[in-house]
Design an enzyme around this catalytic site. Structure first.
Site, PDB file in Angstrom:
ATOM      1  N   GLY A  42     -17.619  10.789   3.363  1.00  0.00           N
ATOM      2  CA  GLY A  42     -18.760   9.418   3.681  1.00  0.00           C
ATOM      3  C   GLY A  42     -18.715   8.713   2.917  1.00  0.00           C
ATOM      4  O   GLY A  42     -18.295   8.660   1.639  1.00  0.00           O
ATOM      5  N   LEU A  43     -19.161   7.348   3.136  1.00  0.00           N
ATOM      6  CA  LEU A  43     -19.285   6.284   1.999  1.00  0.00           C
ATOM      7  C   LEU A  43     -19.955   6.679   0.828  1.00  0.00           C
ATOM      8  O   LEU A  43     -20.861   7.681   0.868  1.00  0.00           O
ATOM      9  CB  LEU A  43     -19.999   5.343   2.695  1.00  0.00           C
ATOM     10  CG  LEU A  43     -19.160   4.414   3.538  1.00  0.00           C
ATOM     11  CD1 LEU A  43     -20.073   3.233   4.475  1.00  0.00           C
ATOM     12  CD2 LEU A  43     -17.836   3.476   3.195  1.00  0.00           C
ATOM     13  N   SER A  44     -19.647   6.020  -0.333  1.00  0.00           N
ATOM     14  CA  SER A  44     -20.796   6.165  -1.504  1.00  0.00           C
ATOM     15  C   SER A  44     -22.231   5.824  -1.027  1.00  0.00           C
ATOM     16  O   SER A  44     -22.620   4.928  -0.499  1.00  0.00           O
ATOM     17  CB  SER A  44     -20.371   5.074  -2.635  1.00  0.00           C
ATOM     18  OG  SER A  44     -21.289   5.240  -3.572  1.00  0.00           O
ATOM     19  N   GLY A  45     -22.981   6.667  -1.347  1.00  0.00           N
ATOM     20  CA  GLY A  45     -24.336   6.757  -1.042  1.00  0.00           C
ATOM     21  C   GLY A  45     -24.875   7.078   0.296  1.00  0.00           C
ATOM     22  O   GLY A  45     -26.004   6.828   0.897  1.00  0.00           O
ATOM     23  N   SER A  46     -23.797   7.464   1.118  1.00  0.00           N
ATOM     24  CA  SER A  46     -24.233   8.488   2.373  1.00  0.00           C
ATOM     25  C   SER A  46     -24.923   9.560   2.256  1.00  0.00           C
ATOM     26  O   SER A  46     -25.473  10.124   3.215  1.00  0.00           O
ATOM     27  CB  SER A  46     -22.978   8.494   3.126  1.00  0.00           C
ATOM     28  OG  SER A  46     -21.859   9.355   2.337  1.00  0.00           O
ATOM     29  N   GLY A  47     -25.057  10.110   1.172  1.00  0.00           N
ATOM     30  CA  GLY A  47     -25.989  11.203   1.134  1.00  0.00           C
ATOM     31  C   GLY A  47     -25.134  12.541   0.545  1.00  0.00           C
ATOM     32  O   GLY A  47     -25.573  13.754   1.079  1.00  0.00           O
ATOM     33  N   LYS A  48     -23.712  12.520   0.730  1.00  0.00           N
ATOM     34  CA  LYS A  48     -22.841  13.799   0.258  1.00  0.00           C
ATOM     35  C   LYS A  48     -23.382  14.735  -0.569  1.00  0.00           C
ATOM     36  O   LYS A  48     -23.513  15.823  -0.468  1.00  0.00           O
ATOM     37  CB  LYS A  48     -21.481  13.235  -0.151  1.00  0.00           C
ATOM     38  CG  LYS A  48     -20.819  12.357   0.698  1.00  0.00           C
ATOM     39  CD  LYS A  48     -19.509  11.737   0.320  1.00  0.00           C
ATOM     40  CE  LYS A  48     -19.246  11.260  -0.624  1.00  0.00           C
ATOM     41  NZ  LYS A  48     -19.939   9.715  -0.861  1.00  0.00           N
ATOM     42  N   SER A  49     -23.622  14.162  -1.986  1.00  0.00           N
ATOM     43  CA  SER A  49     -23.998  15.187  -3.018  1.00  0.00           C
ATOM     44  C   SER A  49     -25.469  15.729  -2.574  1.00  0.00           C
ATOM     45  O   SER A  49     -25.632  16.986  -2.889  1.00  0.00           O
ATOM     46  CB  SER A  49     -24.131  14.383  -4.344  1.00  0.00           C
ATOM     47  OG  SER A  49     -22.975  13.676  -4.643  1.00  0.00           O
ATOM     48  N   SER A 116     -13.358  10.835   0.186  1.00  0.00           N
ATOM     49  CA  SER A 116     -12.076  11.014   0.701  1.00  0.00           C
ATOM     50  C   SER A 116     -11.834  10.048   1.869  1.00  0.00           C
ATOM     51  O   SER A 116     -12.051  10.356   3.086  1.00  0.00           O
ATOM     52  CB  SER A 116     -12.175  12.447   1.263  1.00  0.00           C
ATOM     53  OG  SER A 116     -13.274  12.856   1.977  1.00  0.00           O
TER      54      SER A 116
END
Ligand SMILES: Nc1ncnc2c1ncn2[C@@H]1O[C@H](COP(=O)(O)OS(=O)(=O)O)[C@@H](OP(=O)(O)O)[C@H]1O
Ligand SMILES: Nc1ncnc2c1ncn2[C@@H]1O[C@H](COP(=O)(O)OP(=O)(O)O)[C@@H](O)[C@H]1O
Length: 215
Positions: A42-49, A116
């Site tokens: 997902g985009l930067s800031g989408s909540g992946k981490s 990615s």
């Protein structure tokens, strides 16, 4: 060893695969789980981490062994030589895909959190794993939501032209078309349809249903 089995792989010549009598199935039995890769994109800031951590915490509390490979973190070490041009992003993903494959073979539930952005790079990682063991989780969060969060101030810098080639601004993100799990974030403020814990629970249900939480 049979010399006729010597092979060439990439730049390595005269190499032979070495088998060990303790195999993935033995490790899985010990851990009472199945090794796999949960690939969060997902985009930067989408909540992946955030979701990777919620998932790891929840699985850990159920006695399951996980390990997170986070793009930001791996770029501090193994991938410190890579930047953000398309070839570097591909190499970043290729290396993390290979590490994830090793961790899954160790019997671990490996969670990756990387932008990615390219379908072909994600598919190449999928192809490294036995069928079913690559579980793609797409954080389908609108750019406007990610940009409003902007926890690191990077979107602001990108909009001001101070970061070139920022994903979603002046660099592509190819949304996956056939992820195992899609987590959608609505644009309305205060919407709680995808809290990190809810998102983690969805992934855990998938793992449970597909037998990954038992040997
Ligand atoms: N140009 C550019 N584009 C996108 N992201 C950038 C860029 N420069 C720095 N960053 C920061 O690096 C994090 C993304 O690294 P990844 O390894 O996940 O990226 S990629 O998968 O190789 O595309 C990303 O972290 P997340 O916000 O956690 O996604 C950013 O903080
Ligand atoms: N489900 C969610 N709902 C609301 N805010 C979230 C959610 N997940 C993450 N956030 C917030 O969004 C920001 C970016 O999250 P982060 O996990 O760092 O994203 P990424 O790793 O994709 O860059 C953080 O401030 C985080 O607290």
């Amino acid at each position: 060893k049979n010399l006729s089995d010597l092979s060439t792989n990439g730049n390595s010549k005269n190499i032979l695969w070495h088998e060990c009598p303790i195999q993935k199935l033995d490790r899985q039995k010990l851990l009472q789980q199945k090794g796999c890769v949960i690939w969060i994109t997902g985009l930067s800031g989408s909540g992946k981490s955030t979701i990777a951590c919620a998932l790891s915490r929840s699985l850990h509390s159920r006695g399951k062994l996980t390990y997170i490979l986070d793009g930001d973190n791996i770029r501090h070490g193994l991938n410190r030589d890579l930047g953000f041009k398309a070839e570097d992003r591909s190499e970043n993903i290729r290396r993390i895909g290979e590490v994830a494959k090793l961790l899954a073979d160790a019997g671990i539930i490996c969670i990756t959190s990387l932008i990615s952005p390219y379908q072909k790079d994600r598919d190449a990682c999928r192809a490294l794993l036995p069928k079913g063991d690559f579980i793609e989780v797409f954080l389908d969060v609108p750019l406007a939501v990610c940009e409003a969060r902007d926890p690191k101030g990077l979107y602001k810098l990108a909009r001001a032209g101070m970061i070139k080639g920022f994903t979603g601004i002046d660099d592509p993100y190819e949304p996956p078309c056939s992820s195992e799990i899609v987590l959608k974030q609505q644009q309305q403020k205060g919407s709680d349809c995808m809290s990190p814990n809810n998102a983690a629970e969805k992934v855990i249900s998938y793992l449970e249903k597909n037998g990954y939480l038992r040997a």
